[in-house]
Design a protein around this motif. Structure first.
Motif, PDB file in Angstrom:
ATOM      1  N   MET A   1       0.850  -1.204   0.000  1.00 22.61           N
ATOM      2  CA  MET A   1       0.000   0.000   0.000  1.00 22.61           C
ATOM      3  C   MET A   1       0.881   1.250   0.000  1.00 22.61           C
ATOM      4  SD  MET A   1      -3.102   1.301   0.121  1.00 22.61           S
ATOM      5  CE  MET A   1      -4.156   0.003   0.708  1.00 22.61           C
ATOM      6  N   ILE A   2       0.692   2.124  -0.988  1.00 24.47           N
ATOM      7  CA  ILE A   2       1.458   3.362  -1.066  1.00 24.47           C
ATOM      8  C   ILE A   2       0.847   4.410  -0.142  1.00 24.47           C
ATOM      9  CG2 ILE A   2       2.236   5.240  -2.566  1.00 24.47           C
ATOM     10  CD1 ILE A   2       3.556   2.558  -3.110  1.00 24.47           C
ATOM     11  N   LYS A   3       1.676   4.946   0.745  1.00 21.27           N
ATOM     12  CA  LYS A   3       1.218   5.987   1.663  1.00 21.27           C
ATOM     13  C   LYS A   3       1.905   7.332   1.441  1.00 21.27           C
ATOM     14  CE  LYS A   3      -0.275   2.960   5.426  1.00 21.27           C
ATOM     15  NZ  LYS A   3      -0.125   2.638   6.870  1.00 21.27           N
ATOM     16  N   ALA A   4       3.018   7.334   0.686  1.00 21.25           N
ATOM     17  CA  ALA A   4       3.727   8.584   0.434  1.00 21.25           C
ATOM     18  C   ALA A   4       4.328   8.583  -0.960  1.00 21.25           C
ATOM     19  CB  ALA A   4       4.819   8.810   1.475  1.00 21.25           C
ATOM     20  N   ALA A   5       4.209   9.707  -1.652  1.00 16.55           N
ATOM     21  CA  ALA A   5       4.818   9.907  -2.964  1.00 16.55           C
ATOM     22  C   ALA A   5       5.907  10.964  -2.829  1.00 16.55           C
ATOM     23  CB  ALA A   5       3.770  10.341  -3.986  1.00 16.55           C
ATOM     24  N   LEU A   6       7.111  10.615  -3.261  1.00 14.37           N
ATOM     25  CA  LEU A   6       8.288  11.481  -3.156  1.00 14.37           C
ATOM     26  C   LEU A   6       8.587  12.005  -4.553  1.00 14.37           C
ATOM     27  CD1 LEU A   6      10.383   8.938  -1.034  1.00 14.37           C
ATOM     28  CD2 LEU A   6       8.511  10.446  -0.283  1.00 14.37           C
TER      29      LEU A   6
ATOM     30  N   VAL B   1       0.328  10.846   1.075  1.00 16.23           N
ATOM     31  CA  VAL B   1       1.091  12.047   1.422  1.00 16.23           C
ATOM     32  C   VAL B   1       2.015  12.413   0.261  1.00 16.23           C
ATOM     33  CG1 VAL B   1       2.852  12.988   2.965  1.00 16.23           C
ATOM     34  CG2 VAL B   1       1.004  11.570   3.887  1.00 16.23           C
ATOM     35  N   SER B   2       2.033  13.685  -0.101  1.00 14.20           N
ATOM     36  CA  SER B   2       2.911  14.155  -1.179  1.00 14.20           C
ATOM     37  C   SER B   2       4.064  14.966  -0.594  1.00 14.20           C
ATOM     38  CB  SER B   2       2.132  14.997  -2.186  1.00 14.20           C
ATOM     39  OG  SER B   2       1.433  16.051  -1.552  1.00 14.20           O
ATOM     40  N   ILE B   3       5.291  14.603  -0.981  1.00 17.65           N
ATOM     41  CA  ILE B   3       6.494  15.316  -0.546  1.00 17.65           C
ATOM     42  C   ILE B   3       7.250  15.753  -1.791  1.00 17.65           C
ATOM     43  CG2 ILE B   3       8.620  15.229   0.789  1.00 17.65           C
ATOM     44  CD1 ILE B   3       7.411  12.954   2.416  1.00 17.65           C
TER      45      ILE B   3
ATOM     46  N   LYS C   1      13.206  12.575   7.392  1.00 19.06           N
ATOM     47  CA  LYS C   1      12.749  13.243   8.616  1.00 19.06           C
ATOM     48  C   LYS C   1      11.224  13.365   8.621  1.00 19.06           C
ATOM     49  CE  LYS C   1      13.495  17.410  11.388  1.00 19.06           C
ATOM     50  NZ  LYS C   1      14.236  18.708  11.480  1.00 19.06           N
ATOM     51  N   ILE C   2      10.654  13.727   7.470  1.00 19.61           N
ATOM     52  CA  ILE C   2       9.192  13.854   7.368  1.00 19.61           C
ATOM     53  C   ILE C   2       8.531  12.488   7.531  1.00 19.61           C
ATOM     54  CG2 ILE C   2       7.289  14.427   5.813  1.00 19.61           C
ATOM     55  CD1 ILE C   2       9.213  16.561   4.578  1.00 19.61           C
ATOM     56  N   LEU C   3       9.061  11.499   6.822  1.00 18.97           N
ATOM     57  CA  LEU C   3       8.468  10.158   6.888  1.00 18.97           C
ATOM     58  C   LEU C   3       8.530   9.583   8.302  1.00 18.97           C
ATOM     59  CD1 LEU C   3       9.877   8.608   3.589  1.00 18.97           C
ATOM     60  CD2 LEU C   3       7.534   9.381   4.006  1.00 18.97           C
TER      61      LEU C   3
ATOM     62  N   LEU D   1       5.812  10.842  10.393  1.00 17.33           N
ATOM     63  CA  LEU D   1       4.513  10.299  10.004  1.00 17.33           C
ATOM     64  C   LEU D   1       4.426   8.789  10.182  1.00 17.33           C
ATOM     65  CD1 LEU D   1       4.088  12.337   6.683  1.00 17.33           C
ATOM     66  CD2 LEU D   1       2.983  12.810   8.879  1.00 17.33           C
ATOM     67  N   ASN D   2       5.549   8.185  10.586  1.00 12.09           N
ATOM     68  CA  ASN D   2       5.622   6.727  10.780  1.00 12.09           C
ATOM     69  C   ASN D   2       5.303   5.976   9.485  1.00 12.09           C
ATOM     70  OD1 ASN D   2       6.170   4.483  12.411  1.00 12.09           O
ATOM     71  ND2 ASN D   2       4.008   4.169  12.875  1.00 12.09           N
ATOM     72  N   ILE D   3       5.868   6.485   8.377  1.00 17.04           N
ATOM     73  CA  ILE D   3       5.695   5.827   7.078  1.00 17.04           C
ATOM     74  C   ILE D   3       7.033   5.208   6.675  1.00 17.04           C
ATOM     75  CG2 ILE D   3       5.199   6.148   4.617  1.00 17.04           C
ATOM     76  CD1 ILE D   3       3.407   8.495   5.381  1.00 17.04           C
TER      77      ILE D   3
END
Length: 211
Positions: free
Chosen positions: A1-6, A92-94, A148-150, A153-155
């Motif tokens: 499952m994708i939770k963050a896009a870098l 989440v978008s970073i 640091k951001i991830l 967010l515990n991702i």
């Protein structure tokens, strides 16, 4: 499952080099472009080439920068749809870039991006005063900022997808479980799961397929 896009900036969500464009406000666009060319040819490393480019912006006000960008955001086709898709899916978008944070924040607001990681020059009286190599952490400063951001967010990396276009994005590709290259440069597509051309809606299709 994708939770963050870098997501990379220049060449990925915009189809022009925005730093070159802004350096043109100081009549320094050609100098910026030459430094960027030397970086892509391997003659300069990321920070060594980036710092003098940012310093070509010295004296410009944040208002000048904002006004110039608002003339034409140079968005890649599908950019608005892509970020709306991420928002709708709760991903989440970073946005990460060597470009300066005031520029990235303009796109953050326009596209509803969650976080940005970029260069942070000294600003006084709303004008750029400059930056030095000492202002960057060791290693990949973009990856360090992303991590640091991830962590907050515990991702984990296994739930991330990276999108970029150049060798500068390879550390982010290697960090993420999945990766996409768009209009890839210098064979960078070898480091990604798939390659797409000219339209970020192709990234939507890939993410839907792996979710």
């Amino acid at each position: 499952m994708i939770k963050a896009a870098l997501i990379d900036f220049d060449g990925t969500i915009v189809n022009q080099d925005i730093l070159d464009l802004l350096c043109g406000l100081n009549n320094k666009q050609d100098e910026s472009a030459e430094l960027n060319t030397q970086f892509h040819q391997g003659k300069l490393n990321g920070i060594t080439g980036l710092v003098p480019r940012i310093n070509l912006l010295k004296g410009l006000s944040i208002d000048q920068i904002s006004n110039k960008i608002s003339e034409n955001f140079f968005l890649m086709p599908g950019a608005e749809e892509f970020f709306a898709f991420l928002k709708n899916k709760g991903i989440v978008s970073i946005l990460h870039s060597g470009n300066i944070i005031p520029v990235l924040n303009i796109y953050k607001e326009k596209l509803g991006i969650d976080y940005v990681v970029g260069s942070d020059p000294y600003i006084e009286d709303n004008r750029i005063k400059g930056i030095s190599e000492n202002d960057f952490p060791q290693g990949s400063f973009k990856l360090a900022g992303i991590q640091k951001i991830l962590e907050s967010l515990n991702i984990p990396r296994e739930e991330c997808i990276a999108i970029g276009d150049s060798p500068a994005d390879i550390p982010i590709f290697e960090f993420s479980l999945y990766s996409i290259s768009i209009n890839p440069k210098n064979g960078v597509e070898k480091n990604t799961n798939i390659s797409i051309q000219n339209d970020l809606r192709g990234a939507i299709t890939f993410i839907e397929d792996i979710q």
